[in-house]
Design a protein around this motif. Structure first.
Motif, PDB file in Angstrom:
ATOM      1  N   THR A 192      88.893 -50.211 -77.630  1.00  0.00           N
ATOM      2  CA  THR A 192      87.438 -50.095 -77.458  1.00  0.00           C
ATOM      3  C   THR A 192      86.929 -48.781 -78.033  1.00  0.00           C
ATOM      4  N   ARG A 193      87.648 -47.707 -77.796  1.00  0.00           N
ATOM      5  CA  ARG A 193      87.245 -46.414 -78.336  1.00  0.00           C
ATOM      6  C   ARG A 193      87.205 -46.456 -79.862  1.00  0.00           C
ATOM      7  N   ALA A 194      88.254 -47.004 -80.486  1.00  0.00           N
ATOM      8  CA  ALA A 194      88.286 -47.065 -81.948  1.00  0.00           C
ATOM      9  C   ALA A 194      87.142 -47.906 -82.491  1.00  0.00           C
ATOM     10  N   SER A 195      86.849 -49.022 -81.846  1.00  0.00           N
ATOM     11  CA  SER A 195      85.777 -49.894 -82.308  1.00  0.00           C
ATOM     12  C   SER A 195      84.418 -49.222 -82.158  1.00  0.00           C
ATOM     13  N   PHE A 196      84.199 -48.559 -81.025  1.00  0.00           N
ATOM     14  CA  PHE A 196      82.911 -47.892 -80.785  1.00  0.00           C
ATOM     15  C   PHE A 196      82.717 -46.716 -81.729  1.00  0.00           C
ATOM     16  N   VAL A 197      83.769 -45.953 -81.961  1.00  0.00           N
ATOM     17  CA  VAL A 197      83.661 -44.815 -82.879  1.00  0.00           C
ATOM     18  C   VAL A 197      83.251 -45.279 -84.266  1.00  0.00           C
ATOM     19  N   GLU A 198      83.793 -46.417 -84.695  1.00  0.00           N
ATOM     20  CA  GLU A 198      83.445 -46.950 -86.014  1.00  0.00           C
ATOM     21  C   GLU A 198      81.999 -47.427 -86.069  1.00  0.00           C
ATOM     22  N   VAL A 199      81.563 -48.151 -85.032  1.00  0.00           N
ATOM     23  CA  VAL A 199      80.211 -48.711 -85.032  1.00  0.00           C
ATOM     24  C   VAL A 199      79.171 -47.626 -84.798  1.00  0.00           C
ATOM     25  N   ILE A 200      79.492 -46.640 -83.982  1.00  0.00           N
ATOM     26  CA  ILE A 200      78.500 -45.631 -83.597  1.00  0.00           C
ATOM     27  C   ILE A 200      78.133 -44.730 -84.768  1.00  0.00           C
ATOM     28  N   GLN A 201      78.919 -44.802 -85.853  1.00  0.00           N
ATOM     29  CA  GLN A 201      78.615 -44.016 -87.041  1.00  0.00           C
ATOM     30  C   GLN A 201      77.814 -44.806 -88.075  1.00  0.00           C
ATOM     31  N   GLU A 202      77.481 -46.043 -87.761  1.00  0.00           N
ATOM     32  CA  GLU A 202      76.723 -46.877 -88.701  1.00  0.00           C
ATOM     33  C   GLU A 202      75.270 -46.407 -88.808  1.00  0.00           C
ATOM     34  N   ASP A 203      74.620 -46.818 -89.893  1.00  0.00           N
ATOM     35  CA  ASP A 203      73.243 -46.378 -90.153  1.00  0.00           C
ATOM     36  C   ASP A 203      72.272 -46.914 -89.102  1.00  0.00           C
ATOM     37  N   PHE A 204      72.472 -48.154 -88.638  1.00  0.00           N
ATOM     38  CA  PHE A 204      71.506 -48.717 -87.689  1.00  0.00           C
ATOM     39  C   PHE A 204      71.550 -47.978 -86.353  1.00  0.00           C
ATOM     40  N   VAL A 205      72.688 -47.381 -86.008  1.00  0.00           N
ATOM     41  CA  VAL A 205      72.766 -46.592 -84.780  1.00  0.00           C
ATOM     42  C   VAL A 205      72.014 -45.275 -84.960  1.00  0.00           C
ATOM     43  N   ARG A 206      72.188 -44.645 -86.109  1.00  0.00           N
ATOM     44  CA  ARG A 206      71.435 -43.405 -86.373  1.00  0.00           C
ATOM     45  C   ARG A 206      69.938 -43.681 -86.423  1.00  0.00           C
ATOM     46  N   THR A 207      69.562 -44.849 -86.951  1.00  0.00           N
ATOM     47  CA  THR A 207      68.139 -45.210 -86.981  1.00  0.00           C
ATOM     48  C   THR A 207      67.590 -45.391 -85.570  1.00  0.00           C
ATOM     49  N   ALA A 208      68.368 -46.026 -84.710  1.00  0.00           N
ATOM     50  CA  ALA A 208      67.934 -46.221 -83.320  1.00  0.00           C
ATOM     51  C   ALA A 208      67.750 -44.885 -82.613  1.00  0.00           C
ATOM     52  N   ARG A 209      68.636 -43.950 -82.866  1.00  0.00           N
ATOM     53  CA  ARG A 209      68.484 -42.625 -82.253  1.00  0.00           C
ATOM     54  C   ARG A 209      67.281 -41.895 -82.829  1.00  0.00           C
ATOM     55  N   ALA A 210      67.057 -42.083 -84.135  1.00  0.00           N
ATOM     56  CA  ALA A 210      65.914 -41.412 -84.764  1.00  0.00           C
ATOM     57  C   ALA A 210      64.589 -41.924 -84.216  1.00  0.00           C
ATOM     58  N   LYS A 211      64.570 -43.159 -83.728  1.00  0.00           N
ATOM     59  CA  LYS A 211      63.357 -43.711 -83.128  1.00  0.00           C
ATOM     60  C   LYS A 211      63.074 -43.138 -81.751  1.00  0.00           C
ATOM     61  N   GLY A 212      63.992 -42.349 -81.226  1.00  0.00           N
ATOM     62  CA  GLY A 212      63.792 -41.744 -79.915  1.00  0.00           C
ATOM     63  C   GLY A 212      64.316 -42.561 -78.758  1.00  0.00           C
ATOM     64  N   LEU A 213      65.117 -43.586 -79.030  1.00  0.00           N
ATOM     65  CA  LEU A 213      65.686 -44.393 -77.948  1.00  0.00           C
ATOM     66  C   LEU A 213      66.699 -43.574 -77.155  1.00  0.00           C
TER      67      LEU A 213
END
Length: 306
Positions: A192-213
Motif C-alpha cells: 500500500t505504501r509503494a502504491s500510494f507513494v507512486e500515485v501521490i506524485q501524479e499531476d492530478f494529486v498536485r492539482t487537487a492540492r493546488a485547488k486548496g483541498l
C-alpha cells in the motif's frame, strides 16, 4: 462485463483439467501402497488385492485417470481411506472453520496493513513511516509457528486470557487469526505504501492540492481509488494464500480446518483426500483471481473488458 466473466469461467475448465492431471500423477508418485493402507497393516495379501481391485488400482494408469475424472465431474471425489467417508463430506466438515479463520485474519490484516501503508506514504521518510515499515519488516520476518507459540505462551499459559485449542467461540479465533494475518498485514502495508507513494506524485494529486483541498480529501477521494487497483490484486493473492496455506497455523493451534486435514491426509497417505484438497485450493485461486478482475471495473469505471 458479462461476456468477460463467461469467457473466464470457460477458461477455468482446461486449467482445472491440467491441475487434475498433475495432481493425479503427483499423488500416484507418493511412496506407500493405498491398498495396503486401506486394508490395514495386518491384512493378508489376498485382502490387499481385493482392496486394490475395489479401489481400481489394478487398472492401467490412463483408465484410472479416466475413471477418476468421470467421478470428479459428477461431484464424487472418492472415499477417504482413513475414515471411509466421502471426501466431499470430509472437506465440507472442515471448510467453514478454515473460511471463518481466513476471513477474520484477512479483515484485520487489510485494515491495519492499509492504515499503516497510507500513514507511511503520507508521512514518507518521517518517524511514522520508519515505525510502520519497521513493523512491516518484523511481521514478514517472524515465522508464523514461532509467533503462534509466543502468543500462546504469553496470553494462554502466562495470563490465561485466551484458549489455544478448538474453534467453538470467538475467543478461539483471536490468537490463530493474529498469527495467520501478521505476515499479510506486513505485506499489505509495504504494498500500500509503494502504491500510494507512486500515485501521490501524479499531476492530478498536485492539482487537487493546488485547488486548496484538504489533505484528507486529497488522500481519500483522489489518491485512494487510483492506488487501490494494485492493492486489490495483492489482497486477492493473499486471501488465496491464507485460504490454502494455513497449514502451519492450524497445526500449531490444532485448528479443525482444511490445513490440519491435509497434514493428516499426507501423513496417512490418504490419497483421495489429498487430491480433493489440492483441486479445491486450485479452484479457489482461480475464482479469487476472477473476482479481483471484476473488482477492477467496480473501483475504476474507466477499465473496460473486451
Amino acid at each position: 462485463m458479462f461476456s468477460y466473466i463467461v469467457k473466464r469461467l470457460l477458461g477455468m475448465i482446461p486449467t482445472l483439467l491440467l491441475v487434475s492431471v498433475v495432481v493425479f500423477l503427483f499423488v500416484h508418485m507418493l511412496p506407500g501402497d493405498p491398498a495396503r493402507l486401506a486394508a490395514g497393516q495386518d491384512a493378508d495379501q489376498q485382502t490387499v488385492e481385493l482392496m486394490r481391485h475395489e479401489l481400481g488400482l489394478d487398472l492401467p494408469m490412463p483408465r484410472q485417470f479416466v475413471r477418476y475424472f468421470q467421478h470428479m465431474m459428477q461431484g464424487d471425489l472418492g472415499t477417504s481411506l482413513r475414515s471411509k467417508r466421502p471426501v466431499t463430506t470430509e472437506i465440507a466438515d472442515r471448510f467453514m472453520p478454515t473460511l471463518l479463520l481466513t476471513l477474520t485474519s484477512m479483515v484485520w490484516a487489510v485494515v491495519f496493513g492499509m492504515v499503516i501503508g497510507i500513514v507511511s506514504a503520507v508521512w514518507r521518510n518521517k518517524w511514522p513511516d520508519r515505525l510502520g515499515m519497521t513493523l512491516a519488516v518484523s511481521g514478514i520476518s517472524f515465522p508464523a509457528f514461532a509467533l503462534g507459540m509466543m502468543l500462546m505462551q504469553v496470553f494462554s499459559v502466562g495470563l490465561g486470557w485466551l484458549p489455544t485449542v478448538g474453534a467453538s467461540s470467538w475467543k478461539h479465533y483471536i490468537l490463530p487469526s493474529i498469527t495467520l494475518g501478521a505476515a499479510v498485514a506486513a505485506v499489505m502495508a509495504r504494498f500500500t505504501r509503494a502504491s500510494f507513494v507512486e500515485v501521490i506524485q501524479e499531476d492530478f494529486v498536485r492539482t487537487a492540492r493546488a485547488k486548496g483541498l484538504s489533505e484528507r480529501v486529497v488522500v481519500i477521494k483522489h489518491t485512494l481509488r487510483n492506488a487501490m487497483i494494485p492493492v486489490i490484486t495483492m489482497m486477492g493473492l493473499q486471501f488465496g494464500f491464507l485460504l490454502g496455506g494455513s497449514i502451519v497455523v492450524e497445526t500449531v493451534f490444532s485448528w479443525p480446518g482444511l490445513g490440519r486435514l491435509l497434514v493428516d491426509a499426507v501423513t496417512q497417505r490418504d490419497y483421495p483426500v489429498i487430491q480433493g484438497l489440492v483441486l479445491l485450493f486450485s479452484f479457489e485461486f482461480i475464482a479469487i483471481n476472477l473476482a479481483v478482475d471484476v473488482l477492477y471495473g467496480v473501483i475504476n469505471p474507466s477499465i473496460r473488458y473486451k
